[in-house]
Design an enzyme around this catalytic site. Structure first.
Site, PDB file in Angstrom:
ATOM      1  N   LYS A 111       0.817  -1.224   0.000  1.00 61.45           N
ATOM      2  CA  LYS A 111       0.000   0.000   0.000  1.00 61.45           C
ATOM      3  C   LYS A 111       0.841   1.259   0.000  1.00 61.45           C
ATOM      4  O   LYS A 111       0.432   2.276  -0.561  1.00 61.45           O
ATOM      5  CB  LYS A 111      -0.979  -0.009   1.182  1.00 61.45           C
ATOM      6  CG  LYS A 111      -2.027  -1.095   1.037  1.00 61.45           C
ATOM      7  CD  LYS A 111      -3.323  -0.757   1.734  1.00 61.45           C
ATOM      8  CE  LYS A 111      -4.366  -1.797   1.363  1.00 61.45           C
ATOM      9  NZ  LYS A 111      -5.567  -1.743   2.148  1.00 61.45           N
ATOM     10  N   LYS A 192     -12.220 -13.581  -7.974  1.00 65.63           N
ATOM     11  CA  LYS A 192     -13.215 -13.640  -6.900  1.00 65.63           C
ATOM     12  C   LYS A 192     -14.127 -12.409  -6.899  1.00 65.63           C
ATOM     13  O   LYS A 192     -13.734 -11.328  -7.342  1.00 65.63           O
ATOM     14  CB  LYS A 192     -12.542 -13.830  -5.536  1.00 65.63           C
ATOM     15  CG  LYS A 192     -12.010 -12.582  -4.916  1.00 65.63           C
ATOM     16  CD  LYS A 192     -11.746 -12.766  -3.423  1.00 65.63           C
ATOM     17  CE  LYS A 192     -11.447 -11.407  -2.824  1.00 65.63           C
ATOM     18  NZ  LYS A 192     -11.353 -11.340  -1.410  1.00 65.63           N
ATOM     19  N   LYS A 195     -15.581  -6.806  -2.973  1.00 61.68           N
ATOM     20  CA  LYS A 195     -16.321  -5.587  -2.662  1.00 61.68           C
ATOM     21  C   LYS A 195     -15.606  -4.338  -3.133  1.00 61.68           C
ATOM     22  O   LYS A 195     -16.196  -3.272  -3.149  1.00 61.68           O
ATOM     23  CB  LYS A 195     -16.674  -5.521  -1.184  1.00 61.68           C
ATOM     24  CG  LYS A 195     -15.551  -5.454  -0.189  1.00 61.68           C
ATOM     25  CD  LYS A 195     -16.191  -5.472   1.200  1.00 61.68           C
ATOM     26  CE  LYS A 195     -15.268  -5.798   2.347  1.00 61.68           C
ATOM     27  NZ  LYS A 195     -14.206  -4.858   2.608  1.00 61.68           N
TER      28      LYS A 195
HETATM   29  P1  ATP Z   1     -11.530  -6.474  -0.955  1.00 62.21           P
HETATM   30  O1  ATP Z   1     -12.217  -6.495  -2.257  1.00 62.21           O
HETATM   31  O2  ATP Z   1     -11.296  -5.122  -0.390  1.00 62.21           O
HETATM   32  O3  ATP Z   1     -10.354  -7.412  -0.891  1.00 62.21           O
HETATM   33  P2  ATP Z   1     -13.249  -8.454   0.042  1.00 62.21           P
HETATM   34  O4  ATP Z   1     -14.585  -8.385  -0.615  1.00 62.21           O
HETATM   35  O5  ATP Z   1     -12.300  -9.482  -0.425  1.00 62.21           O
HETATM   36  O6  ATP Z   1     -12.591  -7.050   0.051  1.00 62.21           O
HETATM   37  P3  ATP Z   1     -12.527  -8.726   2.756  1.00 62.21           P
HETATM   38  O7  ATP Z   1     -12.847  -7.635   3.709  1.00 62.21           O
HETATM   39  O8  ATP Z   1     -11.134  -8.908   2.311  1.00 62.21           O
HETATM   40  O9  ATP Z   1     -13.535  -8.629   1.535  1.00 62.21           O
HETATM   41  O10 ATP Z   1     -13.015 -10.105   3.321  1.00 62.21           O
HETATM   42  C1  ATP Z   1     -13.979 -10.282   4.303  1.00 62.21           C
HETATM   43  C2  ATP Z   1     -14.263 -11.750   4.386  1.00 62.21           C
HETATM   44  O11 ATP Z   1     -15.071 -12.159   3.289  1.00 62.21           O
HETATM   45  C3  ATP Z   1     -13.023 -12.637   4.337  1.00 62.21           C
HETATM   46  O12 ATP Z   1     -13.164 -13.678   5.280  1.00 62.21           O
HETATM   47  C4  ATP Z   1     -13.005 -13.167   2.933  1.00 62.21           C
HETATM   48  O13 ATP Z   1     -12.389 -14.431   2.850  1.00 62.21           O
HETATM   49  C5  ATP Z   1     -14.483 -13.244   2.613  1.00 62.21           C
HETATM   50  N1  ATP Z   1     -14.738 -13.084   1.182  1.00 62.21           N
HETATM   51  C6  ATP Z   1     -14.616 -11.950   0.475  1.00 62.21           C
HETATM   52  N2  ATP Z   1     -14.935 -12.134  -0.817  1.00 62.21           N
HETATM   53  C7  ATP Z   1     -15.282 -13.444  -0.942  1.00 62.21           C
HETATM   54  C8  ATP Z   1     -15.714 -14.261  -2.026  1.00 62.21           C
HETATM   55  N3  ATP Z   1     -15.868 -13.785  -3.245  1.00 62.21           N
HETATM   56  N4  ATP Z   1     -16.000 -15.553  -1.794  1.00 62.21           N
HETATM   57  C9  ATP Z   1     -15.855 -16.053  -0.565  1.00 62.21           C
HETATM   58  N5  ATP Z   1     -15.445 -15.348   0.509  1.00 62.21           N
HETATM   59  C10 ATP Z   1     -15.168 -14.061   0.340  1.00 62.21           C
END
Ligand code: ATP
Ligand code: LTN
Length: 326
Positions: A111, A192, A195
């Site tokens: 970052k 994946k 968000k």
């Molecule tokens: P970013 O896009 O900012 O990486 P993110 O959507 O991956 O965010 P995180 O805050 O990193 O979300 O993750 C929160 C939780 O949700 C973690 O335990 C992560 O493993 C799970 N998670 C996030 N996206 C997925 C997905 N597409 N499928 C399954 N689990 C997910």
């Protein structure tokens, strides 16, 4: 009973991926552990935030987790910034953390490269995370693989502090869930569902309305084969929709294959859309109910009272051991 703690950074919008991959797991964990859940709003500040937007997200995240089934009777739920002992504990821990250690964190290295001017908070963030965990003598911290190194740093700091000042902290362990299904982006099913994705067409947000949910699922990328069977390598789009359907209906992939043996993709997608709409509309109804009543405030008041009392005790103990006394 062992203690478990989850911290949520209120950035981006919660997605169906978060629900199936993480929230469903948390609902199982809350049955077996003494559980803590908090919104890491102080952590959100490491990169610039719009205050109005941050305030909205804090409430949205809380209401959504509760609406998804995180039970306030089984979890201590609170807002990190309302516990003023946590940053105080963090300072005491910073003085037991080496600069080299903090600057070696992968997330910091990545970052800090992305921004020409970044805050000191980006460097000290993992120490605040250590305070989040250590103040409450947490045994297990469920995290994604990207946060594992931070939990390991919390362990190292705790071990060091205990050695210098005497037994003060429980040594926490990361809990890396391998079992949760990874939900993929509907438009780009080898990636994946995330968000922080800029293109919303492949991502279902928990607050999406029925029309856009149906539209996104009906236009999800598939293949030209026309048969609903599971093959993540050659049919990532269909396999992803099967995972979504199986997770939300509590069926196995084999059962899903059988159910849609003779169906075309249109029929299959429509059924997937139906169950997603059904699941999310229940969550959204509860979400609106929470936001339109005083329930959320009552949950947070109860949570912060408990969290502060625990943190205060730890802070006093630490200060005493460090010689910070009259
Ligand atoms: P970013 O896009 O900012 O990486 P993110 O959507 O991956 O965010 P995180 O805050 O990193 O979300 O993750 C929160 C939780 O949700 C973690 O335990 C992560 O493993 C799970 N998670 C996030 N996206 C997925 C997905 N597409 N499928 C399954 N689990 C997910
Ligand atoms: N760093 C985490 C959020 C977080 C956290 C914590 C997680 C802050 N403090 C304590 C577990 C325990 C993130 O970026 N998702």
């Amino acid at each position: 009973m062992k203690k478990i703690l989850t911290g949520l950074k209120p950035t981006g919008e919660l997605t169906l991926g978060n629900y199936i991959g993480a929230i469903v797991q948390m609902k199982k964990l809350q049955e077996q552990y003494d559980s803590y859940l908090f919104i890491a709003d102080l952590h959100a500040l490491t990169i610039p935030q719009d205050p109005t937007d941050l305030k909205r997200r804090i409430k949205d995240f809380l209401a959504l987790y509760i609406a998804c089934g995180i039970d306030p009777n089984k979890n201590i739920i609170y807002l990190q910034s309302e516990n003023e002992y946590i940053p105080s504990i963090s300072w005491l821990l910073e003085c037991s953390t080496y600069y080299g250690e903090a600057s070696r964190m992968i997330q910091f290295k990545e970052k800090s490269k992305q921004h020409s001017n970044f805050s000191v908070g980006l460097l000290t963030y993992p120490v605040l995370m250590a305070a989040d965990i250590l103040y409450a003598d947490i045994d297990l911290v469920p995290v994604g693989i990207d946060q594992k190194q931070h939990v390991e740093l919390a362990r190292d700091i705790a071990i060091r502090f205990n050695k210098v000042y005497g037994d003060t902290f429980v040594i926490p362990e990361p809990l890396i869930s391998e079992s949760g299904t990874k939900i993929k982006d509907l438009k780009n099913p080898t990636k994946k569902m995330s968000k922080s994705e800029d293109n919303p067409n492949g991502v279902i947000a928990l607050l999406d309305d029925e029309k856009s949910i149906r539209k996104k699922i009906m236009s999800a990328t598939t293949d030209s084969e026309m048969s609903v069977h599971f093959d993540e390598e050659n049919k990532p789009g269909i396999s992803n929709l099967m995972n979504i359907y199986a997770s939300l209906t509590d069926k196995t992939i084999e059962q899903v294959e059988k159910e849609f043996e003779n169906a075309n993709y249109g029929t299959f997608k429509k059924r997937v859309a139906d169950v997603v709409v059904e699941t999310l509309s229940k969550i959204q109804n509860r979400y609106h109910e929470l936001l339109n009543s005083n329930e959320l405030n009552e949950i947070l008041d109860a949570g912060i009272t408990k969290s502060r009392a625990i943190a205060k005790e730890k802070y006093i103990d630490m200060k005493k051991k460090m010689g910070l006394e009259r």
